[in-house]
Design a protein around this motif. Sequence first.
Motif, PDB file in Angstrom:
ATOM      1  N   ASN B  29       0.812  -1.218   0.000  1.00 53.11           N
ATOM      2  CA  ASN B  29       0.000   0.000   0.000  1.00 53.11           C
ATOM      3  C   ASN B  29       0.845   1.267   0.000  1.00 53.11           C
ATOM      4  OD1 ASN B  29      -1.680   2.100   1.949  1.00 53.11           O
ATOM      5  ND2 ASN B  29      -2.896   1.080   0.391  1.00 53.11           N
ATOM      6  N   VAL B  30       2.032   1.197   0.613  1.00 53.62           N
ATOM      7  CA  VAL B  30       2.883   2.391   0.656  1.00 53.62           C
ATOM      8  C   VAL B  30       3.221   2.844  -0.760  1.00 53.62           C
ATOM      9  CG1 VAL B  30       5.044   3.363   1.501  1.00 53.62           C
ATOM     10  CG2 VAL B  30       3.858   1.635   2.847  1.00 53.62           C
ATOM     11  N   THR B  31       3.612   1.882  -1.616  1.00 53.65           N
ATOM     12  CA  THR B  31       3.961   2.268  -2.986  1.00 53.65           C
ATOM     13  C   THR B  31       2.710   2.571  -3.800  1.00 53.65           C
ATOM     14  OG1 THR B  31       4.282  -0.100  -3.282  1.00 53.65           O
ATOM     15  CG2 THR B  31       6.238   1.278  -3.356  1.00 53.65           C
ATOM     16  N   LEU B  32       1.647   1.800  -3.574  1.00 56.21           N
ATOM     17  CA  LEU B  32       0.416   2.049  -4.334  1.00 56.21           C
ATOM     18  C   LEU B  32      -0.134   3.437  -4.053  1.00 56.21           C
ATOM     19  CD1 LEU B  32      -1.702  -1.224  -4.218  1.00 56.21           C
ATOM     20  CD2 LEU B  32      -0.630  -0.167  -6.187  1.00 56.21           C
ATOM     21  N   SER B  33      -0.013   3.884  -2.803  1.00 54.23           N
ATOM     22  CA  SER B  33      -0.580   5.187  -2.455  1.00 54.23           C
ATOM     23  C   SER B  33       0.143   6.294  -3.212  1.00 54.23           C
ATOM     24  CB  SER B  33      -0.499   5.426  -0.951  1.00 54.23           C
ATOM     25  OG  SER B  33       0.839   5.669  -0.582  1.00 54.23           O
ATOM     26  N   LEU B 136       1.388  -5.696  13.193  1.00 60.58           N
ATOM     27  CA  LEU B 136       0.400  -5.209  12.225  1.00 60.58           C
ATOM     28  C   LEU B 136      -0.198  -3.883  12.698  1.00 60.58           C
ATOM     29  CD1 LEU B 136      -1.319  -5.582   9.690  1.00 60.58           C
ATOM     30  CD2 LEU B 136      -2.925  -6.920  11.050  1.00 60.58           C
ATOM     31  N   ALA B 137      -0.552  -3.845  13.987  1.00 60.79           N
ATOM     32  CA  ALA B 137      -1.143  -2.615  14.522  1.00 60.79           C
ATOM     33  C   ALA B 137      -0.147  -1.466  14.430  1.00 60.79           C
ATOM     34  CB  ALA B 137      -1.574  -2.835  15.975  1.00 60.79           C
ATOM     35  N   ALA B 138       1.100  -1.763  14.779  1.00 63.84           N
ATOM     36  CA  ALA B 138       2.117  -0.708  14.715  1.00 63.84           C
ATOM     37  C   ALA B 138       2.316  -0.231  13.282  1.00 63.84           C
ATOM     38  CB  ALA B 138       3.437  -1.232  15.289  1.00 63.84           C
ATOM     39  N   ALA B 139       2.331  -1.185  12.334  1.00 62.12           N
ATOM     40  CA  ALA B 139       2.528  -0.812  10.930  1.00 62.12           C
ATOM     41  C   ALA B 139       1.355   0.011  10.417  1.00 62.12           C
ATOM     42  CB  ALA B 139       2.708  -2.069  10.072  1.00 62.12           C
ATOM     43  N   ALA B 140       0.135  -0.403  10.790  1.00 70.19           N
ATOM     44  CA  ALA B 140      -1.054   0.334  10.347  1.00 70.19           C
ATOM     45  C   ALA B 140      -1.026   1.751  10.913  1.00 70.19           C
ATOM     46  CB  ALA B 140      -2.315  -0.392  10.791  1.00 70.19           C
ATOM     47  N   TYR B 141      -0.657   1.852  12.176  1.00 69.49           N
ATOM     48  CA  TYR B 141      -0.579   3.172  12.806  1.00 69.49           C
ATOM     49  C   TYR B 141       0.490   4.026  12.120  1.00 69.49           C
ATOM     50  CZ  TYR B 141       0.084   6.717  16.401  1.00 69.49           C
ATOM     51  OH  TYR B 141       0.192   7.900  17.064  1.00 69.49           O
ATOM     52  N   PHE B 142       1.628   3.397  11.852  1.00 74.73           N
ATOM     53  CA  PHE B 142       2.722   4.099  11.179  1.00 74.73           C
ATOM     54  C   PHE B 142       2.254   4.641   9.825  1.00 74.73           C
ATOM     55  CE2 PHE B 142       6.276   3.897   8.134  1.00 74.73           C
ATOM     56  CZ  PHE B 142       7.154   4.789   8.736  1.00 74.73           C
ATOM     57  N   ILE B 143       1.543   3.809   9.089  1.00 75.26           N
ATOM     58  CA  ILE B 143       1.112   4.233   7.753  1.00 75.26           C
ATOM     59  C   ILE B 143       0.049   5.320   7.845  1.00 75.26           C
ATOM     60  CG2 ILE B 143      -0.225   3.425   5.766  1.00 75.26           C
ATOM     61  CD1 ILE B 143       1.553   0.961   5.805  1.00 75.26           C
ATOM     62  N   ALA B 144      -0.850   5.192   8.836  1.00 73.45           N
ATOM     63  CA  ALA B 144      -1.873   6.226   9.003  1.00 73.45           C
ATOM     64  C   ALA B 144      -1.219   7.570   9.313  1.00 73.45           C
ATOM     65  CB  ALA B 144      -2.835   5.822  10.112  1.00 73.45           C
ATOM     66  N   MET B 145      -0.187   7.552  10.152  1.00 69.84           N
ATOM     67  CA  MET B 145       0.487   8.803  10.523  1.00 69.84           C
ATOM     68  C   MET B 145       1.369   9.306   9.375  1.00 69.84           C
ATOM     69  SD  MET B 145      -0.602   9.739  13.330  1.00 69.84           S
ATOM     70  CE  MET B 145      -2.143   8.869  13.418  1.00 69.84           C
ATOM     71  N   LEU B 146       1.961   8.336   8.649  1.00 70.66           N
ATOM     72  CA  LEU B 146       2.792   8.711   7.506  1.00 70.66           C
ATOM     73  C   LEU B 146       1.981   9.533   6.511  1.00 70.66           C
ATOM     74  CD1 LEU B 146       5.655   8.048   6.267  1.00 70.66           C
ATOM     75  CD2 LEU B 146       4.466   6.360   4.879  1.00 70.66           C
ATOM     76  N   ARG B 147       0.702   9.146   6.356  1.00 76.53           N
ATOM     77  CA  ARG B 147      -0.151   9.848   5.392  1.00 76.53           C
ATOM     78  C   ARG B 147      -0.371  11.301   5.777  1.00 76.53           C
ATOM     79  NH1 ARG B 147      -4.229   6.417   2.016  1.00 76.53           N
ATOM     80  NH2 ARG B 147      -2.652   4.951   1.337  1.00 76.53           N
ATOM     81  N   ARG B 148      -0.273  11.608   7.067  1.00 73.89           N
ATOM     82  CA  ARG B 148      -0.467  13.000   7.475  1.00 73.89           C
ATOM     83  C   ARG B 148       0.833  13.781   7.432  1.00 73.89           C
ATOM     84  NH1 ARG B 148      -3.899  12.573  13.008  1.00 73.89           N
ATOM     85  NH2 ARG B 148      -5.345  10.948  12.371  1.00 73.89           N
ATOM     86  N   SER B 149       1.943  13.072   7.195  1.00 74.14           N
ATOM     87  CA  SER B 149       3.233  13.749   7.198  1.00 74.14           C
ATOM     88  C   SER B 149       3.478  14.378   5.832  1.00 74.14           C
ATOM     89  CB  SER B 149       4.342  12.757   7.522  1.00 74.14           C
ATOM     90  OG  SER B 149       4.582  11.943   6.401  1.00 74.14           O
ATOM     91  N   TYR B 217      -5.512  -7.867  -2.674  1.00 73.62           N
ATOM     92  CA  TYR B 217      -5.932  -7.463  -1.322  1.00 73.62           C
ATOM     93  C   TYR B 217      -6.160  -5.955  -1.279  1.00 73.62           C
ATOM     94  CZ  TYR B 217      -3.964 -11.969   0.225  1.00 73.62           C
ATOM     95  OH  TYR B 217      -3.663 -13.288   0.381  1.00 73.62           O
ATOM     96  N   ASN B 218      -5.220  -5.220  -1.878  1.00 69.08           N
ATOM     97  CA  ASN B 218      -5.307  -3.761  -1.851  1.00 69.08           C
ATOM     98  C   ASN B 218      -6.497  -3.244  -2.649  1.00 69.08           C
ATOM     99  OD1 ASN B 218      -3.094  -1.977  -0.540  1.00 69.08           O
ATOM    100  ND2 ASN B 218      -2.024  -3.817  -1.208  1.00 69.08           N
ATOM    101  N   ILE B 219      -6.708  -3.843  -3.814  1.00 72.43           N
ATOM    102  CA  ILE B 219      -7.802  -3.346  -4.659  1.00 72.43           C
ATOM    103  C   ILE B 219      -9.152  -3.684  -4.016  1.00 72.43           C
ATOM    104  CG2 ILE B 219      -8.906  -3.545  -6.909  1.00 72.43           C
ATOM    105  CD1 ILE B 219      -6.109  -4.118  -8.041  1.00 72.43           C
ATOM    106  N   VAL B 220      -9.263  -4.920  -3.514  1.00 68.60           N
ATOM    107  CA  VAL B 220     -10.530  -5.323  -2.905  1.00 68.60           C
ATOM    108  C   VAL B 220     -10.794  -4.512  -1.639  1.00 68.60           C
ATOM    109  CG1 VAL B 220     -11.693  -7.222  -1.714  1.00 68.60           C
ATOM    110  CG2 VAL B 220     -10.588  -7.624  -3.900  1.00 68.60           C
ATOM    111  N   GLY B 221      -9.773  -4.323  -0.831  1.00 66.44           N
ATOM    112  CA  GLY B 221      -9.973  -3.605   0.425  1.00 66.44           C
ATOM    113  C   GLY B 221     -10.032  -2.096   0.229  1.00 66.44           C
ATOM    114  N   GLY B 222      -9.296  -1.594  -0.741  1.00 66.92           N
ATOM    115  CA  GLY B 222      -9.246  -0.145  -0.949  1.00 66.92           C
ATOM    116  C   GLY B 222      -7.883   0.382  -0.568  1.00 66.92           C
ATOM    117  N   THR B 223      -7.331   1.246  -1.432  1.00 67.42           N
ATOM    118  CA  THR B 223      -5.952   1.700  -1.204  1.00 67.42           C
ATOM    119  C   THR B 223      -5.888   3.049  -0.508  1.00 67.42           C
ATOM    120  OG1 THR B 223      -5.956   2.694  -3.389  1.00 67.42           O
ATOM    121  CG2 THR B 223      -4.991   0.509  -3.200  1.00 67.42           C
TER     122      THR B 223
END
Lengths: 257, 289
Positions: B29-33, B136-149, B217-223
């Motif tokens: 998802n990091v690269t897809l985003s 997983l939780a840490a990675a998800a949190y990291f990515i959520a915060m990365l998006r605001r950076s 997974y990314n396409i079905v779940g949403g990127t």
Amino acid sequence: MNRLLVENVSRHFGGVQALEDVSFIVEPGTIHGLIGPNGAGKTTLINILSGLLSPSSGRMNYRNHDLHRLAAHQVAAIGIARTFQNIRLFPHMSCLENVQAGQHVTSRRSLLPRLFHLPSARREDRDLCERAMAMLARVGLDDKVSYQSRNLSYGERRRLEIARALSLNPSLLLLDEPVAGMRQGEAMVVADLLRSLCREGMTILLIEHNMSFVMSLCSRITVLDFGRVLTTGTPAEVRACREVIEAYLGTTGEPHA
Amino acid sequence: MEHLLQFYAIYGSVINFIGINALLALSLNVTLSAGMLSLGNAAFAAVGGYTAGILSLRFGFPYVASLAGGTCAAGLVGLVIGLPVLRLKGVFLAMATLAFGEVVRLAAVNLDVTGGAEGLTGIPNVTTTWMIYLVLAAAAYFIAMLRRSRLGWGLVSMREDETAASSLGIPVTYYKAVAFVIGAMLAGLAGGMYAHLNYLITPRDYGFFIAVDLLIYNIVGGTNIWYGPILGAALLTALPEVLRGAGVTAGPIRMGINGLILLLVILFLPNGLASLFARRRSSAVKAGA
């Protein structure tokens, strides 16, 4: 030196000479027009100034930076923002997000404070959001904040793109046909906005085909034709220039067989 | 409680796989985003898995050190691969990264240190469910915060329009490389945890089909939001088991069912399952405004 200096800039695409020895100066704090018939090389020049294209030869200088050596993102970082002739907004973002995306060089948005939810991060985000809202208000889009940019009208999109460019806090603004496709009233609103930006000290270089807009707004105008500078001068001088009239209306006195 | 334990005894491995796959999906998802269609993340997981496994098995590294080694190795390979490959766009980037995946697989088959076609066996089995979900939780949190950076804003802007993004001062090439390396490191971490979950890692574990699965997974779940890839991974990993419970042996038609779901999502939910939640939230915002 705060002047934008363009010196002998040439650019060819294969065998096509898009720009040939283009030189002019944009004085700080003025609105400078760039006009010419279609295909004269106006957009190519803006693309070269903003670092998207590099010139085949020649040099450009602004605030002691040699623009011809800089990539597009570096040009933005020294305070030169631009809009695009064919409007390049971020279609899946709201108006607010479009302007916030434009705050890249004027914000820090560090990751670490965000990971730890520090108040400094929240404060910065709130501050940036307020600044973006103010920018939208300035271009008259404060009632469309959460609209997706692709749902805006043509004129609104142009104004949003100006707002996004302004959020870089530029000292030099390059506008590629800012009022193309706008109604006269809407164009006047943009003209007033540009005048007030100029009063605040911003330098503006704009391409426009709307002649009454250009003539009433610009203090100096450069005319391009087939990649060469025909003349640079005040609106009155340009209007009186014989070569300009010929470029736009064709040569007089030649029999058309 | 007893039911819960029984459930875990039966489905524990599925639960673990959901976690690992979700982590891998997040890494992609990091690269897809940023609008980069990279199919190399399965290979990065293999690099991370083999490195971590070798460190544990041959050098006696403790678990956490092996994971760190696998993560860094994947990141390093990501950097080396990324610098030339990221000049490519769209489908060409996908092809180049896919080719890289094959190179990794062939290397794993032919090298001695990776145990050849049989894979690396006897890796200590120390990864547990809570570790997977903590990471997983840490990675998800990291990515959520990365998006605001600043980087996150830049990546999304690049996906929307690279030319406009560069004119806003976003260093497109540099950000692409950073996103690619972050994705590779996350994938490497997932691979390392996987290697320590299963006693073994084989060249087949992260081949072509896994690379494509991660994309699905990314396409079905949403990127567009951090929980999208997790939703997609959870649904598609659990589905065969759910079908088996319902009396349908999904084995041979699993790919077909995945394809059908993918088709339905693309047709009716172009922003993935996550948009079901996001839509409700945005309409709530509008009602409040």
